[in-house]
Design a protein around this motif. Structure first.
Motif, short mmCIF file in Angstrom:
data_model
loop_
_atom_site.label_atom_id
_atom_site.label_comp_id
_atom_site.label_asym_id
_atom_site.label_seq_id
_atom_site.Cartn_x
_atom_site.Cartn_y
_atom_site.Cartn_z
N ASP A 171 0.83 -1.21 0.00
CA ASP A 171 0.00 0.00 0.00
C ASP A 171 0.86 1.25 0.00
O ASP A 171 0.53 2.25 -0.67
N ASP A 172 1.97 1.23 0.75
CA ASP A 172 2.90 2.37 0.76
C ASP A 172 3.49 2.59 -0.63
O ASP A 172 3.60 3.74 -1.11
N VAL A 173 3.89 1.50 -1.28
CA VAL A 173 4.47 1.60 -2.63
C VAL A 173 3.48 2.21 -3.60
O VAL A 173 3.80 3.14 -4.36
N LEU A 174 2.24 1.72 -3.56
CA LEU A 174 1.22 2.20 -4.48
C LEU A 174 0.86 3.65 -4.20
O LEU A 174 0.66 4.45 -5.14
N ALA A 175 0.82 4.03 -2.92
CA ALA A 175 0.52 5.43 -2.58
C ALA A 175 1.62 6.36 -3.08
O ALA A 175 1.33 7.46 -3.57
N ASP A 176 2.87 5.94 -2.97
CA ASP A 176 3.98 6.77 -3.46
C ASP A 176 3.94 6.91 -4.97
O ASP A 176 4.26 7.97 -5.52
N PHE A 177 3.56 5.83 -5.65
CA PHE A 177 3.45 5.90 -7.11
C PHE A 177 2.33 6.87 -7.50
O PHE A 177 2.51 7.72 -8.39
N ASP B 42 7.34 -9.46 -10.50
CA ASP B 42 6.32 -9.17 -9.49
C ASP B 42 5.04 -8.79 -10.22
O ASP B 42 4.68 -7.61 -10.34
N LEU B 43 4.34 -9.79 -10.73
CA LEU B 43 3.19 -9.54 -11.59
C LEU B 43 2.05 -8.85 -10.86
O LEU B 43 1.28 -8.10 -11.46
N GLU B 44 1.93 -9.09 -9.56
CA GLU B 44 0.90 -8.42 -8.78
C GLU B 44 1.12 -6.91 -8.78
O GLU B 44 0.19 -6.13 -9.00
N ARG B 45 2.38 -6.50 -8.57
CA ARG B 45 2.68 -5.07 -8.57
C ARG B 45 2.55 -4.48 -9.96
O ARG B 45 2.10 -3.33 -10.12
N VAL B 46 2.94 -5.22 -10.99
CA VAL B 46 2.77 -4.75 -12.37
C VAL B 46 1.31 -4.39 -12.62
O VAL B 46 0.99 -3.31 -13.13
N THR B 47 0.41 -5.28 -12.25
CA THR B 47 -1.03 -5.04 -12.46
C THR B 47 -1.50 -3.80 -11.72
O THR B 47 -2.23 -2.96 -12.27
N ILE C 274 11.00 3.82 -4.07
CA ILE C 274 9.66 3.70 -3.48
C ILE C 274 9.28 2.24 -3.24
O ILE C 274 8.11 1.94 -2.98
N GLY C 275 10.23 1.34 -3.32
CA GLY C 275 9.92 -0.08 -3.23
C GLY C 275 9.63 -0.54 -1.81
O GLY C 275 9.61 0.23 -0.85
N SER C 276 9.37 -1.83 -1.70
CA SER C 276 9.13 -2.48 -0.42
C SER C 276 10.01 -3.71 -0.36
O SER C 276 10.12 -4.46 -1.35
N PHE C 277 10.65 -3.94 0.77
CA PHE C 277 11.57 -5.05 0.93
C PHE C 277 10.84 -6.38 0.70
O PHE C 277 9.75 -6.61 1.26
N GLY C 278 11.41 -7.24 -0.12
CA GLY C 278 10.75 -8.47 -0.48
C GLY C 278 10.94 -9.61 0.50
O GLY C 278 10.42 -10.71 0.26
N HIS C 279 11.65 -9.36 1.60
CA HIS C 279 11.97 -10.43 2.54
C HIS C 279 11.49 -10.07 3.95
O HIS C 279 11.25 -8.91 4.26
N ALA C 280 11.39 -11.09 4.78
CA ALA C 280 10.98 -10.87 6.16
C ALA C 280 11.97 -9.96 6.88
O ALA C 280 13.19 -10.11 6.73
N THR C 281 11.46 -9.03 7.68
CA THR C 281 12.33 -8.20 8.50
C THR C 281 12.93 -9.05 9.62
O THR C 281 12.46 -10.17 9.90
N ALA C 282 13.94 -8.51 10.28
CA ALA C 282 14.56 -9.24 11.39
C ALA C 282 13.55 -9.53 12.49
O ALA C 282 13.53 -10.63 13.07
N ASP C 283 12.69 -8.56 12.79
CA ASP C 283 11.67 -8.78 13.83
C ASP C 283 10.71 -9.89 13.43
O ASP C 283 10.37 -10.76 14.24
N ASP C 284 10.25 -9.86 12.17
CA ASP C 284 9.33 -10.89 11.71
C ASP C 284 10.00 -12.26 11.66
O ASP C 284 9.37 -13.29 11.95
N LEU C 285 11.28 -12.29 11.28
CA LEU C 285 11.99 -13.57 11.27
C LEU C 285 12.03 -14.18 12.67
O LEU C 285 11.80 -15.39 12.84
N HIS C 286 12.32 -13.36 13.66
CA HIS C 286 12.37 -13.88 15.03
C HIS C 286 10.99 -14.36 15.48
O HIS C 286 10.87 -15.42 16.11
N ALA C 287 9.95 -13.58 15.17
CA ALA C 287 8.59 -14.01 15.54
C ALA C 287 8.24 -15.32 14.86
O ALA C 287 7.63 -16.22 15.47
#
Length: 428
Positions: free
Chosen positions: A232-238, A258-263, A370-383
């Motif tokens: 949502d952040d990426v799309l709002a910036d675009f 990333d076909l979802e983002r392309v669409t 304006i992208g979004s990181f495609g991988h789990a953050t360190a916090d999410d990895l630990h969770a």
């Protein structure tokens, strides 16, 4: 006895390859292009000669020397790697998590008698790239579509694919059930995309496994604190950039897989009265992938962009950057910005990045990421790891595996390259 060997992703980001063996049967999870810790010998302008890609990579250590895996026709005559293939007492099957080259880039070199499994969406993506002339080196392997959560028997082992959230269609994790226990492998995973419930479902299915092998891309990268940027952040910036550009041309770097983002970008641009013009290679891939009527550069041309730059967003095919000087011909105005949404060049770690940014500076084109990181953050990895609570944790696909800290009694193992381990984490 079950053994696990790590032939890639050890101490670096990418090139995942996990070999699980039980008796005379082997399961290879991912077969990504090797990304050496040092500079990549095959970076532009160097390219292996067609038909010799595998032999050249093996010669300089840029592909793993795993016997009985490769297509003998692509090996040097007399190479011992070709002496123990299918039908010689060792049976192997390959399972790909998703269609990024650091996970599938060597799959075209697999012996055509060996099944290569992946999600239907991943196979469709890679087949579209192949049809557009951007396929895997070595050609298409013996693809076997694998439905979600449908077990496949490989000798005494059972392999099950589970869809996860990542920034490409069909991304998957795997559960491998052996006579000694269960190994779970995340592939690449995130928890801040459009479908985080998929990744948490994988955590539920992997809960209590004997060994969890997880990507750890975010560890040690020094990402900004706070919640990760979302789609949502990426799309709002675009959308904001479209509104701010007035009637000036916008430039784009979005990863086409990333076909979802392309669409979503095509729809957002249309709502602002613009169409996205893709470089011819990208447009050919998107057409094969089923994108609705992608607009190619050759069908529009420079004159149309000059006549009405505010009607378009343009993503050129830069490839090895050999055509970057052509950017000087574009109708650049005061509102022109290059929006980098995880496209190529991928970032400062790439050899092409500095030249790319030097040209933008020379042409007076601001770069906005304006992208979004495609991988789990360190916090999410630990969770995630704490929720799975495996007996043994193995972080790969990271430069800092020591920064992933499981809760007791989970044992963390930082693996060594091509070294056999038992599922309990001990060396075999």
């Amino acid at each position: 006895m079950t053994t696990v060997e790590f032939w890639g992703g050890v101490g670096l980001i990418g090139s995942s390859k996990i070999l699980v063996s039980e008796g005379s049967h082997r399961v290879l999870l991912d077969f990504g292009t090797d990304i050496p810790a040092e500079a990549d010998l095959f970076r532009s302008p160097v390219a292996a000669r067609p038909g010799r890609e595998l032999a050249h990579r093996l010669r300089v250590g840029a592909a793993p020397r795993i016997a009985g895996l490769y297509d003998p026709a692509q090996l040097d005559a007399g190479d011992p790697l070709g002496s123990a293939g299918p039908g010689t007492g060792v049976d192997t099957e390959v399972f790909i998590t998703h269609g990024h080259i650091d996970h599938c880039g060597l799959a075209g070199f697999v012996d055509p008698r060996i099944p290569v499994h992946a999600s239907p969406a991943t196979i469709a993506l890679l087949s579209a790239l192949s049809a557009a002339g951007e396929g895997l080196p070595g050609g298409d392997p013996a693809w076997q579509p694998l439905p979600d959560e449908t077990p496949v028997q490989v000798g005494p082992m059972t392999v099950e694919r589970i869809t996860v959230d990542h920034d490409t269609p069909g991304a998957s994790g795997y559960l491998v059930t052996t006579g000694d226990g269960v190994l779970a492998f995340t592939g690449d995973i995130r928890f801040h995309g459009r479908n985080p419930e998929r990744s948490w479902h994988f955590a539920e299915r992997a809960a209590g496994c004997d060994m969890l092998v997880t990507e750890g891309t975010a560890l040690g990268l020094g990402l900004p604190p706070g919640p990760p940027r979302t789609e949502d952040d990426v799309l709002a910036d675009f959308a904001a950039a479209l509104a701010a550009a007035g009637r000036d041309l916008l430039l784009l770097a979005l990863y086409p897989r990333d076909l979802e983002r392309v669409t979503e970008f095509v729809e957002t641009a249309a709502a602002a009265g613009r169409r996205i013009v893709w470089g011819d290679r990208t447009a050919a891939f998107l057409r094969e992938a089923g994108a609705p009527d992608p607009l190619s550069w050759s069908s529009v041309g420079l004159d149309a962009l000059r006549a009405d730059p505010g009607a378009f967003v343009y993503q050129p095919d830069l490839g090895d950057l050999s055509g970057i000087a052509d950017l000087g011909d574009l109708p650049v105005g005061p509102g022109t910005v290059w929006l980098h949404a995880n496209g190529e060049p991928l970032g400062p770690f790439e050899s092409r990045w500095q030249l790319f940014t030097e040209w933008l500076t020379a042409l007076g084109i601001p770069l906005r990421r304006i992208g979004s990181f495609g991988h789990a953050t360190a916090d999410d990895l630990h969770a995630f790891v704490h929720r799975v609570a495996p007996k043994v944790l193995v972080p790969i696909h990271t430069q800092a595996p020591d920064l992933l800290h499981p809760l007791p009694p989970t044992l963390r193992v930082i693996p060594e390259y091509a070294t056999p381990y038992r599922l309990d984490g001990r060396r075999a």
